[in-house]
Design an enzyme around this catalytic site. Sequence first.
Site, PDB file in Angstrom:
ATOM      1  N   VAL A  94       0.862  -1.187   0.000  1.00 32.45           N
ATOM      2  CA  VAL A  94       0.000   0.000   0.000  1.00 32.45           C
ATOM      3  C   VAL A  94       0.896   1.234   0.000  1.00 32.45           C
ATOM      4  O   VAL A  94       1.673   1.430   0.928  1.00 32.45           O
ATOM      5  CB  VAL A  94      -0.921   0.037   1.244  1.00 32.45           C
ATOM      6  N   HIS A  95       0.777   2.060  -1.055  1.00 31.66           N
ATOM      7  CA  HIS A  95       1.622   3.254  -1.063  1.00 31.66           C
ATOM      8  C   HIS A  95       1.028   4.427  -1.829  1.00 31.66           C
ATOM      9  O   HIS A  95       1.489   5.558  -1.692  1.00 31.66           O
ATOM     10  CB  HIS A  95       2.989   2.939  -1.685  1.00 31.66           C
ATOM     11  N   ARG A  96      -0.007   4.221  -2.651  1.00 30.32           N
ATOM     12  CA  ARG A  96      -0.503   5.299  -3.507  1.00 30.32           C
ATOM     13  C   ARG A  96      -1.122   6.425  -2.690  1.00 30.32           C
ATOM     14  O   ARG A  96      -1.777   6.195  -1.679  1.00 30.32           O
ATOM     15  CB  ARG A  96      -1.519   4.776  -4.507  1.00 30.32           C
ATOM     16  N   ARG A 152       6.407   6.136   3.111  1.00 30.75           N
ATOM     17  CA  ARG A 152       5.298   7.089   3.185  1.00 30.75           C
ATOM     18  C   ARG A 152       4.143   6.507   3.994  1.00 30.75           C
ATOM     19  O   ARG A 152       3.561   7.176   4.849  1.00 30.75           O
ATOM     20  CB  ARG A 152       4.803   7.445   1.788  1.00 30.75           C
TER      21      ARG A 152
END
Length: 363
Positions: free
Chosen positions: A204-206, A239
């Site tokens: 998960v990074h968007r 992030r």
Amino acid sequence: MKVLTVVGARPQFIKTVPMTAALEAAGCRQVIVHTGQHYDYRLSQIFFDELGIPEPDVNLGVGSGKHGVQTAGMLVGLEEVIQQYHPDWVLLHGDTNSTVAGVLAATKLHVLVAHIEAGLRSFNRKMPEEINRIVVDAISDVLFAPTEEAVHNLEHEGVNGERVYLVGDIMYDAALMHSRRAEQSSGILKRLKVEKGGFILATVHRAENTDDPRRLSVIFDGLRQVAETIPVVLPLHPRTRSVLERLDILDTIERELAVIEPVGYIDMIMLEKSAAVVATDSGGVQKEAFFHKVPCVTLRDETEWVELLDMGWNRICPHSSADDVADTIISAIGIQGRPGKPYGEGRACDKIVTALLERKIST
């Protein structure tokens, strides 16, 4: 022929490996410019080290920041580098800020631009990547599309004819190149004490997920539910880690999921090949799951890789509740889609180099 390749993010480093081999085989000189968009070792240098990518000729070291600040820094640096090296082509990958900075710098200096992975569309302009794609495709000289759907998207926008080449996906070239090596050399399964088919791999990074606390909480509550049935391995993007810390749920996530640092490409291939299901918001990881014949759940409202939905290898995960996320992932276990080769035969890089050489001769 001299080609200046702009890279800045994990997927671009991976794509550079087979592309570099094809350029070298054709006797072309390549200048690699790293913008510094990804600068953490596990998101950047590890790929150069383990995949044998030549060290960048230039590293702009721009780093992170707001879109405007980051892109402006890249634009200034790339303009100077292009003027220094006088390339025949500037080669751009994907949809990052590095990509859009590259096309703006090169086009204003009247240098030919080739865009690899052209024509992808999510039809969601809230995604910064979507804006980048539209801009880059509009002004690049040559567009290398990975799929027939991408070609159709460009046709609908009035872009067709001799600018567009259907070449296949160079991520497939990379997967074929490194899959056997991962089987032979990766020790990630042993280190994590998981077995093939015995875990879910999640990434998960968007920004559409990390910038929305509700969406992110729903995703991770769903993953926690999944972990009650089958272990969830989570290479955690810096992030995303930072956001989870701000939401004060990182400790809970680390207790209930197998949270690890981001891994290199070889270990990532092994995790993808071995997972029961891949749950991700990454476009590249969606395709890699398909390459290894593993079902995928996309943690977004849409995907650019619609052919994988049609073939049954991928499914979109609703974000209405944690139950929906968990149910979608669990129900994907054991699902096999239809066979097919929507991304070509693994010769995309050769086709790209041939086209660049032909276009160079004709200009």
